[in-house]
Design a protein around this motif. Structure first.
Motif, PDB file in Angstrom:
ATOM      1  N   SER A   2       0.857  -1.177   0.000  1.00  0.00           N
ATOM      2  CA  SER A   2       0.000   0.000   0.000  1.00  0.00           C
ATOM      3  C   SER A   2       0.896   1.231   0.000  1.00  0.00           C
ATOM      4  N   THR A   3       0.862   1.974  -1.078  1.00  0.00           N
ATOM      5  CA  THR A   3       1.765   3.092  -1.260  1.00  0.00           C
ATOM      6  C   THR A   3       0.979   4.297  -1.732  1.00  0.00           C
ATOM      7  N   LEU A   4       1.290   5.430  -1.219  1.00  0.00           N
ATOM      8  CA  LEU A   4       0.688   6.666  -1.704  1.00  0.00           C
ATOM      9  C   LEU A   4       1.758   7.427  -2.457  1.00  0.00           C
ATOM     10  N   ILE A   5       1.528   7.625  -3.742  1.00  0.00           N
ATOM     11  CA  ILE A   5       2.490   8.351  -4.561  1.00  0.00           C
ATOM     12  C   ILE A   5       1.809   9.625  -5.007  1.00  0.00           C
ATOM     13  N   ASN A  80      -0.816   1.041  -4.769  1.00  0.00           N
ATOM     14  CA  ASN A  80      -2.184   1.439  -4.468  1.00  0.00           C
ATOM     15  C   ASN A  80      -2.259   2.930  -4.167  1.00  0.00           C
ATOM     16  N   SER A  81      -3.405   3.512  -4.439  1.00  0.00           N
ATOM     17  CA  SER A  81      -3.700   4.908  -4.100  1.00  0.00           C
ATOM     18  C   SER A  81      -2.689   5.881  -4.713  1.00  0.00           C
ATOM     19  N   ILE A  82      -2.545   5.823  -6.019  1.00  0.00           N
ATOM     20  CA  ILE A  82      -1.650   6.736  -6.723  1.00  0.00           C
ATOM     21  C   ILE A  82      -2.442   7.975  -7.121  1.00  0.00           C
ATOM     22  N   THR A 100      -5.757   6.155 -19.580  1.00  0.00           N
ATOM     23  CA  THR A 100      -5.947   4.827 -20.153  1.00  0.00           C
ATOM     24  C   THR A 100      -6.090   3.720 -19.115  1.00  0.00           C
ATOM     25  N   VAL A 101      -5.977   4.038 -17.838  1.00  0.00           N
ATOM     26  CA  VAL A 101      -6.045   3.032 -16.786  1.00  0.00           C
ATOM     27  C   VAL A 101      -7.495   2.858 -16.337  1.00  0.00           C
ATOM     28  N   ALA A 102      -7.928   1.614 -16.245  1.00  0.00           N
ATOM     29  CA  ALA A 102      -9.290   1.328 -15.780  1.00  0.00           C
ATOM     30  C   ALA A 102      -9.427   1.700 -14.307  1.00  0.00           C
ATOM     31  N   GLY A 103     -10.598   2.166 -13.939  1.00  0.00           N
ATOM     32  CA  GLY A 103     -10.885   2.468 -12.551  1.00  0.00           C
ATOM     33  C   GLY A 103     -10.309   3.769 -12.034  1.00  0.00           C
ATOM     34  N   VAL A 104      -9.824   4.632 -12.918  1.00  0.00           N
ATOM     35  CA  VAL A 104      -9.264   5.911 -12.490  1.00  0.00           C
ATOM     36  C   VAL A 104     -10.403   6.896 -12.206  1.00  0.00           C
ATOM     37  N   ASN A 150      -6.788   9.857  -9.757  1.00  0.00           N
ATOM     38  CA  ASN A 150      -6.631   8.953  -8.623  1.00  0.00           C
ATOM     39  C   ASN A 150      -6.731   7.529  -9.151  1.00  0.00           C
ATOM     40  N   ILE A 151      -5.613   6.815  -9.076  1.00  0.00           N
ATOM     41  CA  ILE A 151      -5.542   5.451  -9.583  1.00  0.00           C
ATOM     42  C   ILE A 151      -5.538   4.524  -8.375  1.00  0.00           C
ATOM     43  N   ALA A 152      -6.572   3.715  -8.250  1.00  0.00           N
ATOM     44  CA  ALA A 152      -6.721   2.859  -7.077  1.00  0.00           C
ATOM     45  C   ALA A 152      -5.624   1.799  -6.998  1.00  0.00           C
TER      46      ALA A 152
END
Length: 169
Positions: A2-5, A80-82, A100-104, A150-152
């Motif tokens: 779990s990383t916040l970037i 996670n949580s980018i 292009t990322v799903a779920g953004v 926000n990329i999960a």
């Protein structure tokens, strides 16, 4: 993992950093920035979009730019949580954002500090029937000054591109 970037993406250069990580720790996320000029051409009777590196063509008022950030998870595990941020250059007018990322989840800002999903609202003071009143009005996308994606979750080796389109003033 779990990383916040949190990264600020500015069209020409970008650095990925882990919150709280030592300066010598390599980032698990690589970022590559590109600024492209968007034009239309007719090929085989069909209009097609052409992207040309902004360093290789003339950029003038009215030019449409695609400011893109391509990213890749170079770690061995998921991130996670980018949150990827991109400022809208004041010399341009925001048009649209994509990723292009799903779920953004895409959020926008008019002050570069607070972000929310569109449509953004603001309070304005107007005079109606001789009285000063405050009203909530929708913010036009042309007033946006920043975008946040926000990329999960980004799996190991996964890559994507987030971009904004903006017109040069």
């Amino acid at each position: 993992m779990s990383t916040l970037i949190r990264t600020t993406l500015l069209g020409a250069a970008a650095l990925g950093t882990l919150a709280g990580a030592a300066a010598t720790t390599p980032s698990p996320l690589t970022l590559t920035a590109a600024t492209m000029v968007v034009t239309q051409e007719t090929r085989d009777g069909k209009k097609v979009e052409v992207l040309t590196d902004a360093n290789k063509t003339q950029v003038v008022p009215g030019s449409v730019l695609s400011l893109r950030q391509t990213f890749r998870n170079v770690s061995k595990g998921p991130l996670n949580s980018i949150a990827l941020n991109m400022k809208v250059d004041p010399a341009t007018t925001f048009q649209q954002a994509s990723c292009t990322v799903a779920g953004v989840t895409t959020q926008y800002s008019i002050d570069g500090k607070t972000f929310a999903a569109a449509p953004l609202m603001k309070t304005v003071t107007v005079t109606e029937n001789g009285k000063t009143v405050q009203k909530k009005v929708e913010v036009k996308p042309s007033e946006y000054t920043a975008v946040r994606w926000n990329i999960a979750r980004l799996t190991a080796g996964q890559e994507g591109t987030c971009a904004i389109r903006a017109t040069v003033k």
